[in-house]
Design a protein around this motif. Structure first.
Motif, PDB file in Angstrom:
ATOM      1  N   SER A  10       0.846  -1.194   0.000  1.00 61.15           N
ATOM      2  CA  SER A  10       0.000   0.000   0.000  1.00 61.15           C
ATOM      3  C   SER A  10       0.881   1.242   0.000  1.00 61.15           C
ATOM      4  CB  SER A  10      -0.900   0.013   1.225  1.00 61.15           C
ATOM      5  OG  SER A  10      -0.125   0.250   2.376  1.00 61.15           O
ATOM      6  N   ARG A  11       0.289   2.329  -0.463  1.00 59.92           N
ATOM      7  CA  ARG A  11       0.995   3.603  -0.495  1.00 59.92           C
ATOM      8  C   ARG A  11       1.337   4.032   0.930  1.00 59.92           C
ATOM      9  NH1 ARG A  11      -0.007   8.870  -0.875  1.00 59.92           N
ATOM     10  NH2 ARG A  11       1.150  10.016  -2.459  1.00 59.92           N
ATOM     11  N   ALA A  12       0.409   3.741   1.850  1.00 61.53           N
ATOM     12  CA  ALA A  12       0.634   4.126   3.245  1.00 61.53           C
ATOM     13  C   ALA A  12       1.856   3.394   3.815  1.00 61.53           C
ATOM     14  CB  ALA A  12      -0.607   3.814   4.071  1.00 61.53           C
ATOM     15  N   SER A  13       2.032   2.110   3.449  1.00 64.03           N
ATOM     16  CA  SER A  13       3.199   1.366   3.955  1.00 64.03           C
ATOM     17  C   SER A  13       4.486   1.997   3.428  1.00 64.03           C
ATOM     18  CB  SER A  13       3.163  -0.088   3.506  1.00 64.03           C
ATOM     19  OG  SER A  13       1.968  -0.662   3.887  1.00 64.03           O
ATOM     20  N   LEU A  14       4.448   2.403   2.143  1.00 66.06           N
ATOM     21  CA  LEU A  14       5.649   3.046   1.578  1.00 66.06           C
ATOM     22  C   LEU A  14       5.932   4.354   2.303  1.00 66.06           C
ATOM     23  CD1 LEU A  14       5.145   2.541  -2.260  1.00 66.06           C
ATOM     24  CD2 LEU A  14       6.853   1.447  -0.825  1.00 66.06           C
ATOM     25  N   GLN A  15       4.862   5.104   2.575  1.00 66.97           N
ATOM     26  CA  GLN A  15       5.052   6.384   3.261  1.00 66.97           C
ATOM     27  C   GLN A  15       5.652   6.174   4.651  1.00 66.97           C
ATOM     28  OE1 GLN A  15       1.157   7.828   2.500  1.00 66.97           O
ATOM     29  NE2 GLN A  15       1.902   9.599   1.372  1.00 66.97           N
ATOM     30  N   ALA A  16       5.192   5.106   5.312  1.00 69.22           N
ATOM     31  CA  ALA A  16       5.739   4.817   6.644  1.00 69.22           C
ATOM     32  C   ALA A  16       7.230   4.492   6.535  1.00 69.22           C
ATOM     33  CB  ALA A  16       4.980   3.652   7.264  1.00 69.22           C
ATOM     34  N   MET A  17       7.619   3.746   5.483  1.00 68.40           N
ATOM     35  CA  MET A  17       9.037   3.402   5.308  1.00 68.40           C
ATOM     36  C   MET A  17       9.865   4.660   5.031  1.00 68.40           C
ATOM     37  SD  MET A  17       8.453   0.035   2.967  1.00 68.40           S
ATOM     38  CE  MET A  17      10.044  -0.728   2.914  1.00 68.40           C
ATOM     39  N   ILE A  18       9.283   5.576   4.263  1.00 71.08           N
ATOM     40  CA  ILE A  18       9.991   6.830   3.957  1.00 71.08           C
ATOM     41  C   ILE A  18      10.178   7.629   5.243  1.00 71.08           C
ATOM     42  CG2 ILE A  18       9.787   9.056   2.749  1.00 71.08           C
ATOM     43  CD1 ILE A  18       8.226   7.434   0.566  1.00 71.08           C
ATOM     44  N   LYS A  19       9.123   7.677   6.043  1.00 70.56           N
ATOM     45  CA  LYS A  19       9.168   8.431   7.300  1.00 70.56           C
ATOM     46  C   LYS A  19      10.255   7.882   8.216  1.00 70.56           C
ATOM     47  CE  LYS A  19       5.204  10.681   9.227  1.00 70.56           C
ATOM     48  NZ  LYS A  19       3.870  10.493   9.710  1.00 70.56           N
ATOM     49  N   GLN A  20      10.393   6.555   8.202  1.00 69.05           N
ATOM     50  CA  GLN A  20      11.392   5.941   9.078  1.00 69.05           C
ATOM     51  C   GLN A  20      12.792   5.940   8.464  1.00 69.05           C
ATOM     52  OE1 GLN A  20       9.491   2.191   9.734  1.00 69.05           O
ATOM     53  NE2 GLN A  20       7.822   3.179  10.833  1.00 69.05           N
ATOM     54  N   GLY A  21      12.928   6.599   7.295  1.00 67.17           N
ATOM     55  CA  GLY A  21      14.245   6.714   6.661  1.00 67.17           C
ATOM     56  C   GLY A  21      14.704   5.447   5.978  1.00 67.17           C
ATOM     57  N   GLU A  22      13.773   4.510   5.725  1.00 69.41           N
ATOM     58  CA  GLU A  22      14.180   3.250   5.086  1.00 69.41           C
ATOM     59  C   GLU A  22      14.273   3.388   3.570  1.00 69.41           C
ATOM     60  OE1 GLU A  22      11.577   0.095   6.343  1.00 69.41           O
ATOM     61  OE2 GLU A  22      11.645   0.802   8.409  1.00 69.41           O
ATOM     62  N   ILE A  23      13.589   4.370   3.007  1.00 66.67           N
ATOM     63  CA  ILE A  23      13.657   4.592   1.549  1.00 66.67           C
ATOM     64  C   ILE A  23      13.951   6.063   1.309  1.00 66.67           C
ATOM     65  CG2 ILE A  23      12.452   4.399  -0.660  1.00 66.67           C
ATOM     66  CD1 ILE A  23      10.552   2.466   0.496  1.00 66.67           C
ATOM     67  N   ASP A  24      14.873   6.324   0.373  1.00 68.72           N
ATOM     68  CA  ASP A  24      15.154   7.708  -0.019  1.00 68.72           C
ATOM     69  C   ASP A  24      14.213   8.109  -1.143  1.00 68.72           C
ATOM     70  OD1 ASP A  24      17.158   7.968   1.764  1.00 68.72           O
ATOM     71  OD2 ASP A  24      18.712   7.285   0.368  1.00 68.72           O
ATOM     72  N   THR A  25      13.757   9.357  -1.101  1.00 64.21           N
ATOM     73  CA  THR A  25      12.899   9.842  -2.191  1.00 64.21           C
ATOM     74  C   THR A  25      13.435  11.159  -2.704  1.00 64.21           C
ATOM     75  OG1 THR A  25      11.478  10.992  -0.620  1.00 64.21           O
ATOM     76  CG2 THR A  25      10.762   8.823  -1.310  1.00 64.21           C
ATOM     77  N   PHE A  26      13.017  11.504  -3.905  1.00 65.36           N
ATOM     78  CA  PHE A  26      13.357  12.802  -4.472  1.00 65.36           C
ATOM     79  C   PHE A  26      12.062  13.400  -4.993  1.00 65.36           C
ATOM     80  CE2 PHE A  26      14.491  15.483  -8.076  1.00 65.36           C
ATOM     81  CZ  PHE A  26      15.385  16.347  -7.456  1.00 65.36           C
TER      82      PHE A  26
END
Ligand code: FES
Length: 483
Positions: free
Chosen positions: A17-33
């Protein structure tokens, strides 16, 4: 050259889910640009996903297999011209990547030639130059470690881009996909995003929006006339246009106050017993008429002069289906519902009413509290938040003194299907304050949450007092009295 993908498309590609990805981004597990994820980052973060085995390719293969089942093709595949334009755009990308590769090839040949000339003099330097040339060739011939997975991922992403277009709505930040022959409006409503509109057939101009980026195509003619300056600044009618490429639009999201009161003739689709003296009534609106409402709102049902007020328990994202929970004996309509109402019988539906609706601009964790039959509006809200994929996490607590809770299996299936969803059934015997305390003691902090509660006034008071005592701002507590 880095290749970036929007979050919603990544969610589809990796099956999360998009929410799971957002949680990973918040926790610094995925970098985004800029809210996008780079291809290599995606491969790094999801090493176990086998792109070629995933559902989307199977889905398209299934469509191909049913290629002569005309109705299915018409519904799923985009308009022929839209398809052609998407393929053309993809072709252009392919051509520019190919010409870049040809250029690199020429540079490599040139480099090899000059290294060869340098090595003509003999001696140690020559050996080093020849070794370098050999090494370069080896490097080029060896497939990069991730090439196979990157190729599979890009193939899948290209396919998704041909079949669907991604839409970003400004300033709300909502995202959705346009599939098949849907207009931008149909696709947004299907995703649960209540973009503002009126007639839905090109007459009123209420669905005006502005194209900020990307390419659109008119798929339904409209009688409403856009003025010259509007056309010049990219204004379009959402009910007439579809997206050819990924697009960004500026559009109004409707609140409860923007939705007009409607009266529709509906038909009974089915009557489902939920518990002793309680049924779920499933209604269908006429084929071309969608009932506009927001999750959490009420409607009035009438058969003849027997009426009753009920909360809608289904999601506004469902096109023509309306679900309502009807308790025996409580209102005149219930007499009809329990006294011989049958499939296909006519029921008049009017509304919606009420302001117990989701805050569409919030991305905060959401806690839902339902007391007994307060579950109906909460069910609609839960499904709406799920379809919008807007909350970081969702917790649902359903309190009742009647066991078992009548849609217990459904709640458990939500918890099984979603990583960010927690469900707990509670028994009401211990008293309202004690129940509220038990619920919120699970949460370390309520400071950044939104709470939606539906039930009797005494329960709402107890929950409000307990939650604000634990740091929740009063603005974060949304409640509806359901006795
Ligand atoms: S909704 Fe009326 S013109 Fe689009």
């Amino acid at each position: 050259m880095p290749h970036y993908l929007p979050l919603s498309r990544v969610a589809r590609l990796v099956g999360t889910s998009r929410a799971s990805l957002q949680a990973m981004i918040k926790q610094g597990e995925i970098d985004t640009f800029d809210g996008m994820i780079e291809l290599e980052e995606l491969l790094r973060k999801f090493p176990d996903v086998h792109w070629r085995d995933e559902g989307e390719l199977e889905y398209v293969n299934a469509i191909k297999e049913r290629a002569f089942g005309k109705r299915i093709m018409e519904r799923v595949l985009p308009d022929k011209e839209v398809l052609a334009e998407r393929l053309y755009e993809l072709g252009k990308e392919f051509a520019s990547a190919k010409s870049l590769l040809l250029h690199y090839d020429q540079v490599f040949d040139w480099l090899c030639k000059h290294l060869g000339e340098l090595a003509d003099g003999g001696g140690e330097a020559d050996t080093a130059v020849l070794a370098l040339k050999h090494r370069l060739r080896q490097q080029l011939d060896a497939a990069p470690q991730e090439a196979e997975r990157a190729r599979a991922l890009l193939a899948r992403e290209s396919l998704l881009r041909v079949m669907t277009a991604h839409v970003l709505v400004q300033p709300s930040g909502h995202e959705f996909f346009v599939e098949g022959n849907d207009t931008l409006l149909q696709a947004a409503l299907r995703a649960g995003i209540p973009l503002d509109y009126g007639c839905s057939n090109g007459n009123c101009g209420e669905c005006k929006a502005r194209l900020v980026a990307g390419q659109v195509k008119k798929v339904h003619p409209h009688d409403y006339v856009l003025k010259g300056p509007e056309k010049a600044n990219g204004t379009l009618l959402l009910c007439s246009y579809t997206a050819v490429s990924d697009v960004v639009i500026e559009a109004r999201v409707a609140g409860a106050e923007d939705i007009p009161r409607q009266t529709l003739p509906t038909r009974v689709r089915s009557i489902e017993p939920l518990a002793d003296g309680l049924i779920a009534l499933h209604l269908f609106t006429p084929r071309s008429q969608r009932f506009r409402f927001l999750a959490g709102q009420r409607v009035k049902l009438n058969v003849g002069d027997a009426g009753g007020d009920y909360y809608v328990a289904s999601c506004p994202c469902e096109e023509r289906h309306i679900e309502l929970h009807v308790r025996a004996g409580a209102q005149p309509f219930a007499g009809k519902a329990f006294g011989g109402l049958r499939k296909e019988d006519a029921v008049s539906l009017s509304g919606p009413e009420g302001n117990f609706v989701i805050k569409l601009d919030s991305r905060r964790p959401v806690i839902f509290l339902a007391w007994d039959e307060g579950f109906a509006p909460i069910k609609s809200l839960v499904q709406h938040v799920m379809s919008l994929e807007m909350a970081d996490s969702m917790d649902l607590y359903w309190v009742s003194d009647r066991l078992p809770h009548y849609q217990e299996n459904l709640c458990r299936s939500w918890a099984d299907a979603l990583d960010n969803f927690h469900y707990q059934a509670l028994f009401a015997r211990s008293g309202m304050e004690a129940v509220a305390r038990a619920i919120f003691s699970r949460h370390a902090s309520l400071e950044h949450c939104d709470i939606y509660a539906a039930g009797p006034a005494a329960f709402l008071d107890a929950a409000r007092a307990e939650a604000t005592g634990r740091g929740l701002s009063l603005l974060g507590f949304h409640s509806e009295k359901v006795e």
